[in-house]
Scaffold this active site. Sequence first.
Site, PDB file in Angstrom:
ATOM      1  N   GLY A   1       9.369  -2.780  -8.465  1.00 42.61           N
ATOM      2  CA  GLY A   1       9.899  -3.629  -7.399  1.00 42.61           C
ATOM      3  C   GLY A   1       8.795  -3.936  -6.405  1.00 42.61           C
ATOM      4  O   GLY A   1       7.633  -3.604  -6.637  1.00 42.61           O
ATOM      5  N   ASP A   2       9.185  -4.605  -5.316  1.00 39.29           N
ATOM      6  CA  ASP A   2       8.247  -4.988  -4.261  1.00 39.29           C
ATOM      7  C   ASP A   2       7.013  -5.722  -4.829  1.00 39.29           C
ATOM      8  O   ASP A   2       7.139  -6.834  -5.281  1.00 39.29           O
ATOM      9  CB  ASP A   2       7.839  -3.780  -3.410  1.00 39.29           C
ATOM     10  CG  ASP A   2       9.029  -3.199  -2.639  1.00 39.29           C
ATOM     11  OD1 ASP A   2      10.141  -3.731  -2.771  1.00 39.29           O
ATOM     12  OD2 ASP A   2       8.841  -2.204  -1.916  1.00 39.29           O
ATOM     13  N   ASN A   3       5.862  -5.055  -4.826  1.00 40.13           N
ATOM     14  CA  ASN A   3       4.634  -5.744  -5.250  1.00 40.13           C
ATOM     15  C   ASN A   3       4.369  -5.589  -6.749  1.00 40.13           C
ATOM     16  O   ASN A   3       3.262  -5.269  -7.155  1.00 40.13           O
ATOM     17  CB  ASN A   3       3.444  -5.198  -4.448  1.00 40.13           C
ATOM     18  CG  ASN A   3       3.600  -5.413  -2.959  1.00 40.13           C
ATOM     19  OD1 ASN A   3       4.616  -5.042  -2.368  1.00 40.13           O
ATOM     20  ND2 ASN A   3       2.608  -6.016  -2.336  1.00 40.13           N
ATOM     21  N   TRP A   4       5.381  -5.825  -7.533  1.00 39.56           N
ATOM     22  CA  TRP A   4       5.266  -5.567  -8.973  1.00 39.56           C
ATOM     23  C   TRP A   4       4.822  -6.786  -9.787  1.00 39.56           C
ATOM     24  O   TRP A   4       4.702  -6.729 -10.990  1.00 39.56           O
ATOM     25  CB  TRP A   4       6.596  -5.050  -9.499  1.00 39.56           C
ATOM     26  CG  TRP A   4       7.679  -6.090  -9.613  1.00 39.56           C
ATOM     27  CD1 TRP A   4       8.192  -6.858  -8.618  1.00 39.56           C
ATOM     28  CD2 TRP A   4       8.379  -6.472 -10.807  1.00 39.56           C
ATOM     29  NE1 TRP A   4       9.173  -7.691  -9.096  1.00 39.56           N
ATOM     30  CE2 TRP A   4       9.309  -7.472 -10.436  1.00 39.56           C
ATOM     31  CE3 TRP A   4       8.312  -6.061 -12.142  1.00 39.56           C
ATOM     32  CZ2 TRP A   4      10.160  -8.080 -11.371  1.00 39.56           C
ATOM     33  CZ3 TRP A   4       9.163  -6.667 -13.063  1.00 39.56           C
ATOM     34  CH2 TRP A   4      10.073  -7.667 -12.686  1.00 39.56           C
TER      35      TRP A   4
END
Lengths: 723, 723
Positions: B313-316
């Site tokens: 998730g997030d900065n994936w």
Amino acid sequence: MKKNKGRVTLPSQQNFLKETKELMERWGADALRDSDGTKLDDELKRLDAAIYTTYFVARSHNEFAEQHPEEMQQLYLMSKYNTAADKELTISFLDGYFEEQVEADYIHDPKSWWEVIDRTTGKVVDPEFWEVKREENCLVITNAVPWHEYTVSFLSYMKWDPTQMYNHITNNWGNKPHEIPFDIRQPHSNQFIKEYLQKWLKENPDTDVVRFTTFFYHFTLIFNSLGKEKFVDWFGYGASVSVAALEAFAKEKGYRLRPEDIVDQGYYNSTFRTPSKAYLDYMDFIQRFVVSEIRELVDAVHGHDKEAMMFLGDNWIGAEPYGEYFRETGLDAVVGSVGDGTTLRMIADIPHVKYTEGRFLPYFFPDTFYEGNDPVVEAEENWLTARRALLRKPLDRIGYGGYLSLACKFPAFVDYVEKVTDEFRCIHDTIHHVKPYTGLKVAVLNAWGKLRTWQTHMVAHGKYYQQTYSYQGILEALSGSAVDVIFLSFDDVKESGIPEGVDVLINAGDAGTAFSGGENWLDESLTSKIREWVYKGGGLIGIGEPSACHHQGRFFQLADILGVDKELGFSLSTNKYFTESVHAHFITENMTAYDFGESKDNIYALKEDTDILKYSNGSVHLSSSPYGEGRGVYIAGLPYSHENTDLLIRALFYAANKESEYKVWHASNPHCEVHAYPDIKKYAIVNNSKETQVTLVYDGTGASCEVTLGPGELKWEDSANEG
Amino acid sequence: MKKNKGRVTLPSQQNFLKETKELMERWGADALRDSDGTKLDDELKRLDAAIYTTYFVARSHNEFAEQHPEEMQQLYLMSKYNTAADKELTISFLDGYFEEQVEADYIHDPKSWWEVIDRTTGKVVDPEFWEVKREENCLVITNAVPWHEYTVSFLSYMKWDPTQMYNHITNNWGNKPHEIPFDIRQPHSNQFIKEYLQKWLKENPDTDVVRFTTFFYHFTLIFNSLGKEKFVDWFGYGASVSVAALEAFAKEKGYRLRPEDIVDQGYYNSTFRTPSKAYLDYMDFIQRFVVSEIRELVDAVHGHDKEAMMFLGDNWIGAEPYGEYFRETGLDAVVGSVGDGTTLRMIADIPHVKYTEGRFLPYFFPDTFYEGNDPVVEAEENWLTARRALLRKPLDRIGYGGYLSLACKFPAFVDYVEKVTDEFRCIHDTIHHVKPYTGLKVAVLNAWGKLRTWQTHMVAHGKYYQQTYSYQGILEALSGSAVDVIFLSFDDVKESGIPEGVDVLINAGDAGTAFSGGENWLDESLTSKIREWVYKGGGLIGIGEPSACHHQGRFFQLADILGVDKELGFSLSTNKYFTESVHAHFITENMTAYDFGESKDNIYALKEDTDILKYSNGSVHLSSSPYGEGRGVYIAGLPYSHENTDLLIRALFYAANKESEYKVWHASNPHCEVHAYPDIKKYAIVNNSKETQVTLVYDGTGASCEVTLGPGELKWEDSANEG
Ligand SMILES: [Mg+2]
Ligand SMILES: [Mg+2]
Ligand SMILES: [Mg+2]
């Protein structure tokens, strides 16, 4: 008003003199007609009445037609889709068609006139790779690509007139001969119809009006292998095709049509299809031919001091009353069936004829006139629905069809029609020469424009389509409302902009159809002209999927004016902020419940200044939006009702920025309407419902008073000023 | 089964040693983690537990980021649509964006990197005809065509990390500094992250597992001028763009991207858009870069004898676990949030890592853990929904997040989690090394294929879209069912056909979306391969608007297999004969009520041999059709429910022509399921509901017996044979 006579046509039949005279007296009829299956005898013809006689031009002459099978009407038909499982694919192209209606044309070389299409790629198969096996009525493709689908577009002969076929099958006419339709473009047929008419005119001195039913080309009506309807398009040019026509077209227009120009992926250029250039050219070509041939027949009729009347239906293709050449037919009159306000206006507004006549319902047939049934119910429904349109633009005559002997047996019905005929004459005599007050001018914008005046979303009589009723309500509402209505095509707007005087444009329909407009909306000259016009004060009402064609991030190409667009699933990631309805709005002032019919979902507001009037199921169903000096209004659908008529009219006044004029002449009750005729200082208040209604009536001066109207009542009042 | 320990990760916090030890004991936890806003103190780190430490690579280092504003993350953004009323048009391109999040990039020349598009025509405006006024953040077009709409695609800097921004605004963090995201493609940033990690690894000897949250590029998340979400795409590559990236792309791929390749008419290539070649190339380019940079970080982690774990998730972005290069990251583990069966499988099925971990719900936050609320409700819902997926493919670990101190205050919750962790370990230990029995192999076919395994129709966490739930049910149903599931792209099929062993293809989605497929369906190699495969015995299930792309007289390009098509309004003139439902059918054997969710209307049967299973509102909602040796099934929508899971599984067995195998291992009650593990001669019977259920259980031998299961009960049984 004083009781007067005339303007009414009755059907009659043999051995029915006494009752005919009695009903002529009671209904004030001044014309008698034969019907399908009835003839007038000589005694009747001697009555003080004009005699209408039904005349078939291109059918009902089997003695001729049987001698010229090569001159039968033709059709391009498309086979079913056939999937190749191998390099060789055999297609029984007649599969699914009615062998009593059509047969393959083997007179003309299939290799020249047929087309085999790979429907997976859209490419035409080179004729060298297929062969027709005539004995088996099949076609064999020898270089098919496995797992592609193929269709055959083939020329066929239509050996049974579709209307007679329908009646024959429906009424079990058994051995009665099948009437063969022939093509008057062919030499023998063309000569025959003219000679026969001359002979007939001489032999029928008692006929005053030749009621052509109709001319040459029947609308497209194709049956399936079980003898049931398979394809019907009341506007379809399918049965006007022939090798001769295609050759003449190429000569006249300078290019050849492909079978696909007619077959159109199996849609056959239905009225819902945005028309191609080729199809429009073809229509034009047929219209010119049909009109010039009609002119010859009309001249012959006139040569015998008779009138020529056209029945609006059956073989009417190419003779469209709103077509460019219709004036040149020289026809005296048009008669058509009145099912509602829209069909009434379709007939009453026809230009270039001396008079129009509407045939009212019910038809005097046993399906309505049987013991235990009350035909007054249908008659009243029909009259109340049509009357509001009549008050905008009266027909010149009304009439009935069927067996008069059946109607006679229902005294209440005879009473009711007496009332209707009197009321009709009163309306006609009062207003036929004056222009009613109109508050607005509305232009209905679609691919067909004027040609299909009052015919948008119209389909074959009596057909119900779930996909159309939510649009048909628009014209039905307009047909009896105090607004001027014109019909504009996209080409009209591209060429000349929006005509002077138009207050509001309406674009309504499902995405991609001729009525919404499909790829027309990619033409910047169309969108720019409308944007400028609205920006400078015009109004645009979009209903359903207006201006829809996905392009450059928008589905509704006029989303900027309408203030809403439709979520197709591509912009789910973009938040939709505007979901709150406004508390009060001019358009919804009196609305309590909404009916958008089939409606549309996934409509969202684009801008904060879009006023959402009805939001439900996660979608905007009614909204308005400012656009410069003008306004856009979106409605998800508008099936016909008195309440939706009110809604539409309010939306029109709002879009036009003329809210203050909404109540100049007005009845507050949605079941009631006011029609004002300033030139004669009169106005009519009508109750369009079958119940007693109380309404406030605004009389043009700003004053209002309460009026009570009985069921279906029409009240005439004198007005103080000229509105 | 015996109670054992391990495989569970707990969040902990400072000054919470005693309670942490107690809960570790009760829940059998063997790892501790910090959470957002919590730190572990040294006493905790000395416990007998692996220590996970959250690590941010490209944010949370403002001391560095502030020195290199030119290395901030970038975004291509599109302005609003602006209508020209004149030749000159001024566009405030930042209008609607959040000034605390984004600012225009004036470092790089707008004339080189921005694009002004006439959205009425789709044409790019020559930069010589526009100027940027930097002081006013606006752009002036000097040769606009009046009444055309224009947009500006501009490069911007993103100066606030979207996740921190979201938390900051949501939790009112006031003056807490905004974390600046920087782009590790830039030289200083790239050097910084590597040096910093080395330093950090040395300074954190107690950390066993570095929990990367996450790597470099955040999914696209853009706020509006009021600081509210404006655009969110969990799969979006929007924030991976930069001038450096675009230059490198051109070098690597041999062509330059246009801004429009990223901006995509304002859709920003959302996961619902059928991806363009350029966007696929761009994703590939970013993935290669991201993976090689991850590898360097992972190597550094391994160099300190620690494990590297990725938070999903997030900065994936660019680190997709099902991407082509993921194996090369060298990552040890992936952890992600488990909301349901689908997300569990998304994590559990990840290849190339040593272990996977699922963070279960509820998060220990005050929104759930407050007095008067019972957090067991959400925990039970989460566990019962996810457990059926776990029984197909177990995670290696589970865990929780938030404040342990909050959870402690709810003894019933502590008890429930004790039960869950025990049951989880029992399931894992019993089946993690064995393949469960599967009756069928199913391939989900869309534009994304394997890359978005278990991610079709998935959107940002916790978002509800009216347009997606009727499709999300498909994967949720499959996630815990006894079928193998693979994900195929259209390109896979075009290149290699349908893989050996697949029984049924599923194509599901709204027309034009990546999941239905849009113009992919015009590629004859796709349709031909599927037709041949089904014809020879395969099964095709279409849900919603499968294979939809209007072309050559068909909307569903595989209408011949499905036996149904959708009426777009073009073929209204063609009669639809088939509207009668069949009386009994394998697929609907146990169905009493139907829920197609948003459903579809205007679907009609094309052929007599289409079996209509559910017809309502004038439309087919469920049908099956034979096609050669194979079968097609149409379903109008499939929101998740136990009943719809049954419906889908029956449809799959029917489509596969394997009805006789449907009950090999089976629980007749829709709330119950059987999972068999022939290799170890065991099977599990589960009650997925919170009520007691009675069900017939078929045990693989053909025999069945009645079993009663308590609320949520899981029963292990030994099986007589190997199924
Ligand atoms: Mg009224
Ligand atoms: Mg330790
Ligand atoms: Mg079950």
